[in-house]
Scaffold this active site. Sequence first.
Site, short mmCIF file in Angstrom:
data_model
loop_
_atom_site.label_atom_id
_atom_site.label_comp_id
_atom_site.label_asym_id
_atom_site.label_seq_id
_atom_site.Cartn_x
_atom_site.Cartn_y
_atom_site.Cartn_z
N GLU A 60 9.33 17.61 14.28
CA GLU A 60 9.88 17.36 12.96
C GLU A 60 9.32 18.44 12.01
O GLU A 60 8.11 18.55 11.85
CB GLU A 60 9.41 15.97 12.53
CG GLU A 60 10.05 15.40 11.32
CD GLU A 60 9.53 13.98 11.02
OE1 GLU A 60 8.34 13.69 11.25
OE2 GLU A 60 10.33 13.18 10.51
N CYS A 79 13.33 11.64 7.00
CA CYS A 79 13.18 11.31 8.42
C CYS A 79 14.48 11.51 9.18
O CYS A 79 14.47 11.66 10.39
CB CYS A 79 12.72 9.86 8.56
SG CYS A 79 13.78 8.74 7.63
N LYS A 109 0.88 -1.18 0.00
CA LYS A 109 0.00 0.00 0.00
C LYS A 109 0.91 1.22 0.00
O LYS A 109 1.47 1.60 1.04
CB LYS A 109 -0.90 -0.06 1.25
CG LYS A 109 -1.33 1.29 1.82
CD LYS A 109 -2.35 1.99 0.96
CE LYS A 109 -2.69 3.34 1.57
NZ LYS A 109 -1.70 4.39 1.20
N GLU A 128 9.18 2.00 11.00
CA GLU A 128 10.19 3.04 10.76
C GLU A 128 9.45 4.36 10.81
O GLU A 128 8.72 4.71 9.88
CB GLU A 128 10.82 2.85 9.37
CG GLU A 128 11.66 1.60 9.25
CD GLU A 128 13.00 1.72 9.95
OE1 GLU A 128 13.42 2.84 10.26
OE2 GLU A 128 13.61 0.68 10.21
#
Length: 476
Positions: A379, A281, A172, A247
């Site tokens: 972030e 990331c 997906k 992750e």
Amino acid sequence: MRKYQIYINGEWTGEELQTLAVTNPANGQLVGEVPYAGEVETNDAIDAAHTAFQSWSQLTAFERAGYLKKFYQLMLDNQEELAEIMTLEMGKPIKESRGEVQYAASFIEWFAEEGKRVYGETIPSHVHAKRLQVWKKPVGVVAAITPWNFPAAMLTRKMGPALAAGCTVVIKPSSESPLTAIKLLELCEKAGFPRGVVNLVTGSSSKIAKAIMDNEKVRKITFTGSTEVGKILIRQSADQVKKLSLELGGHAPMIVLNDANVDVAVKGAVASKFRNTGQTCICANRIYVQSGIYDEFIEKFATAVKELKVGDGIDETVDIGPLINQEGFEKVTSHVEDAVSKGASVVTGGKAIRDESGAFYSPTVIKDVNESMVVMQEETFGPVAPVQKVESAQEAIKFANSTPYGLAAYVFTENVAKGMQVIEQLDFGIVGWNEGAPSAAQVPFGGMKESGVGREGGHEGIEAFIESQYVAIGME
Ligand code: NAP
């Protein structure tokens, strides 16, 4: 404009479904349409993967490697087309997209070989009439859910080890960037993978995830994306105790000490912070510079950042592309506004470049930030580098660790003993020491704390797709 299809049991299908538009974030133009699949299609894909598992898992690792190597070669042969699709659907500068295709292919190559090294064990017995062994088995049908920021590499980092281990997969991809994944599945088809070994659905993430979670045939979920969605998946997977690899998000600190080579640190900071327009990331999200070199670092860093060219990623000369969407753009803008309102100053950049079609933000360095500012807590996922002055390594370590995230960190010092002492105290799964680009197929990639569970890449990367079966053999 092409209408794409989903891939189930070796067939391209889904033309009767409603569609989801994929647009170019640089100019708002429609790039393609993909089917808006839900539970029915996902269950079909899971059934196909489950049936295919029976024979795929019985092949030798050498036979599976043969398919993976063909896929690897096809990725390299189609590097330009893959790179272009990626840039058009998610804005990554084309030169970086080419690099991602190579990086993504390297996982397929690495795990084609690594599958041959899934060794069992014979354990010394405590009695004469027994033999103790550990056999290794593929975990079963795997569901792989991937993000938009590395549309090829985050997929192959999962597909490579899963397929090499003998698992079959239902993929997906992100709704922002499904076309690269679809092109990769076309290459799998060309490589001749048997029906049902790889399947792909696009569409409603919540419906697809529900089907995955409710279906007992799926034994493993491997996810890359935000910590927020990762937590949802942890809760949802509890009912059937599905295996999970996660992750998740990062908030990487970069520590630059007085004894750093400032030029090396600047090069590392630019590479880490501005790759993929700051949307990775492991981007250096907050930079702590010791007072002795603070001014010199800021000046050299700002000079380097001013050189970065902003524009449509399809232009060969562009370094900074658009932000992925309006939400991403607003987050970046608000982080800078919040910092400035609390006393930070913009050294370079700090400008939203917004027209009716695309959302760009100029590469930005802000100085005199502190921990009260949102940019130092969350972030940012954009081209904004906040720099905070610290007096000592110990102060930098304290700030660095004061986050629920633990993915990547960077340290710049030429003093080996100090570097080791600092790194030993950092709670991060990946550390770049005098290095701004630490990723590679053969190394373990993953986070501590809320940045994830497990590691991808390296020899550890295949373990997520393997079960140990302990066998006690009576000899009487
Ligand atoms: P995201 O919003 O969490 O989405 C990731 C994937 O999850 C997409 O395929 C998305 O599908 C799907 N999804 C969304 N809601 C879901 C739900 N309720 N149930 C199941 N699936 C769901 O993350 P993103 O914005 O794509 O990616 C950026 C994030 O990924 C950042 O936080 C970044 O740090 C992290 N990341 C981590 C790593 C790592 O290796 N640790 C690598 C890359 C990125 P839709 O698009 O269809 O909604």
